[in-house]
Design an enzyme around this catalytic site. Structure first.
Site, short mmCIF file in Angstrom:
data_model
loop_
_atom_site.label_atom_id
_atom_site.label_comp_id
_atom_site.label_asym_id
_atom_site.label_seq_id
_atom_site.Cartn_x
_atom_site.Cartn_y
_atom_site.Cartn_z
N SER A 289 115.58 -13.14 -63.96
CA SER A 289 114.16 -13.42 -64.04
C SER A 289 113.30 -12.41 -63.27
CB SER A 289 113.91 -14.85 -63.56
OG SER A 289 112.67 -15.32 -64.00
N ASP A 300 112.60 1.60 -66.40
CA ASP A 300 111.79 2.16 -67.48
C ASP A 300 110.90 3.30 -67.01
OD1 ASP A 300 112.93 0.40 -69.19
OD2 ASP A 300 111.10 -0.71 -69.70
N LYS A 314 117.42 -13.75 -68.08
CA LYS A 314 116.44 -14.84 -68.15
C LYS A 314 115.05 -14.21 -68.26
CE LYS A 314 113.82 -18.43 -66.73
NZ LYS A 314 112.38 -18.41 -66.44
#
Length: 422
Positions: A289, A300, A314
Site C-alpha cells: 500500500s 518511476d 495492495k
C-alpha cells in the site's frame, strides 16, 4: 470523509488536486431482490434455532454485503472507529501484526517492529489457521482483528502455517500496548545512512525529515538505504510526504475512482531534504500500500534503485464515511497509480535488483572463507585501518539484503568517478 491506504486513516489531504467529473448515475433497487431479502430476513426471524433481534440481523447483512466486495471494505462500529484511530496514532493494545485475506485465508501482511509478533518470529505470508481455539476459515477480517486485540497482559495463541513447512505451529503471544515508532535511523558505515520506516502514521513524514537531518549532522551523506520491508502501509498523506523528501518535482501518485473526490494527483514540492543522495530502497512481500506508493514513485522517477523481492500488491484506497447512527463505513473507492501509470493492485512492485532474504553462504574450499583482515594480529595498512566495523561485518550474516544494499550504494559512488577517469 477520510482516506485510507492499508489499514489506517487520515482526513482528506488539503493539497491534493481533485477531479471535477460528474458522479455516476443512481440505479434503482431491483424490486425482486429486495423482496427476496425481506423473505430471507423473515424466515431467519421465524425458524432459526436461536432468536436473533432485528438490529443484529441487519448489521450482519451489512457486514456480509461489504465483506463480499473486497478484503478492505468493512462496517465500522464505534469500537472499530476507535481502534482505527489508535492504529493511526501509533498506540494500541494487541500483538503487532497487520493481517489481510489471501485466497480466503487469514494471512500476515507484516509484523510490526519491536512487537510481540516480531519478537516471536512471525513473518509476512504466514497463514493464521486458528486464533486460540477458533478456526479462521469462515472468519471475516474485522472479526479476526477484533479477536487479536485485547487487554495488555492477556495471552493469545495463534496457529501458524508457513510455506515450506510440513505442519502448523502454535505460537503464544502476550498482548501489550503497542507504541510504534514508525521511523528509525542509524549509520551503517561512515557516510552511509539507514532509514527504516515500519508503517506510515500521521507523523511519519515529519519523523523521517528529522532522521535525515540527524544523519547529515554526522557528516557528508554519501548514500542512504530506505528500508520499507514488512511495511504494511498506512496514511496516504504521510507516504506522499516521505516521497517528497527525496523528490523536488514531478508526480508522486494519483488515484482514480468513480466519484469526483476519488480522482486526485499528488506532486512533489521544490523543498526537499535529500534530493541528490544515492538511494537504495528495500522492499519485500510485506511491503504494501503506502510503502508501494513510495517505492513506485522513486522507481518511476529513477530516483532510487529498488532491491529485494516483489511487494504485496495492495493498490486500492479506502474512504471512511460517517453514518447517521454514529458508526462508519470503510469503502474502497479508488485505485492508486504510480507516476508512469502503473496500477499496483494485485501486481506489486518489481525490484530493480532481486535479492532474496537469506544468509550469504561461502563454499568450503573456495579460498574465500578467510581474509587477511580476519587473521589475528594481522598487519594494518599504513594508510589507515581497513578493518570492518562490527556493524558492517554482521550485515551479511544477519541481514543479507541490507548488506547488499550497502554494497550497491558504494558501487553507485564509485561508478561516476570511474566514468570520469576514462
Amino acid at each position: 470523509m477520510a482516506l485510507v491506504v492499508g489499514a489506517l486513516t487520515l482526513p482528506l489531504p488539503a493539497h491534493a488536486q481533485q477531479s471535477t467529473q460528474s458522479p455516476a448515475g443512481n440505479n434503482a433497487l431491483p424490486v425482486e431482490d429486495v423482496q427476496t431479502f425481506a423473505e430471507v430476513f423473515e424466515r431467519i426471524k421465524r425458524t432459526y434455532v436461536d432468536e436473533v433481534d432485528d438490529t443484529t440481523l441487519m448489521r450482519n447483512a451489512i457486514r456480509g454485503m461489504l465483506g463480499e466486495l473486497d478484503p478492505h471494505s468493512a462496517y465500522l462500529d464505534k469500537d472499530d472507529f476507535e481502534a482505527l484511530r489508535e492504529t493511526t496514532e501509533g498506540e494500541f493494545s494487541g500483538v503487532g501484526i497487520e493481517v489481510g485475506m489471501q485466497e480466503g485465508q487469514l494471512t500476515i501482511i507484516s509484523p510490526l517492529d519491536d512487537t510481540p509478533a516480531a519478537r516471536a518470529g512471525l513473518q509476512a505470508q504466514d497463514r493464521i489457521l486458528r486464533i486460540d481455539d477458533t478456526p479462521t476459515e469462515s472468519m471475516s477480517l474485522q472479526e479476526a482483528v477484533d479477536m487479536m486485540r485485547g487487554d495488555e497482559g492477556e495471552d493469545i495463541r495463534l496457529t501458524i502455517m508457513r510455506e515450506g513447512e510440513d505442519s502448523p505451529r502454535n505460537v503464544t503471544l502476550t498482548r501489550e500496548t503497542i507504541q510504534t515508532e514508525s521511523v528509525k535511523h542509524e549509520l551503517l558505515a561512515p557516510g552511509y545512512g539507514y532509514l527504516r520506516i515500519s508503517q506510515f502514521q500521521s507523523r511519519t513524514g515529519e519523523q523521517a525529515r528529522d532522521a535525515i537531518a540527524a544523519l547529515r549532522e554526522e557528516g557528508e551523506l554519501k548514500g542512504l538505504v530506505l528500508d520499507l520491508r514488512n511495511n504494511p502501509g498506512g496514511v496516504l498523506d504521510s507516504a506522499v510526504d516521505v516521497a517528497d523528501l527525496f523528490l523536488d518535482s514531478g508526480l508522486i501518485v494519483y488515484t482514480e475512482g468513480r466519484l469526483p473526490d476519488s480522482d486526485m494527483r499528488f506532486s512533489a514540492s521544490t523543498q526537499t531534504s535529500a534530493p541528490d543522495v544515492p538511494m537504495v530502497v528495500l522492499i519485500n512481500g510485506g511491503s504494501a500500500s503506502a510503502a508501494e506508493i513510495v517505492a513506485g514513485a522513486l522507481q518511476d522517477q529513477q530516483r532510487a534503485v529498488l532491491m529485494g523481492t516483489e511487494s504485496f500488491g495492495k493498490g486500492s484506497v479506502q474512504q471512511v464515511l460517517p453514518l447517521n447512527n454514529g458508526d462508519g463505513l470503510k469503502l474502497t473507492t479508488a485505485l492508486y497509480y504510480t507516476p508512469d501509470g502503473r496500477s499496483i493492485q494485485a501486481q506489486g512492485i518489481e525490484p530493480d535488483v532481486d535479492v532474496v532474504r537469506g544468509r550469504l553462504e561461502v563454499a568450503e574450499g573456495s579460498g574465500l572463507n578467510i581474509r587477511e583482515a580476519d587473521l589475528e594480529n594481522h598487519l594494518r595498512n599504513i594508510n589507515g585501518d581497513t578493518e570492518r566495523t562490527e556493524r558492517e561485518a554482521s550485515l551479511a550474516e544477519s541481514d543479507y539484503q541490507l548488506g547488499e544494499a550497502l554494497n550497491l550504494l558504494r558501487a553507485l559512488n564509485v561508478l561516476p568517478r570511474a566514468q570520469g577517469s576514462n
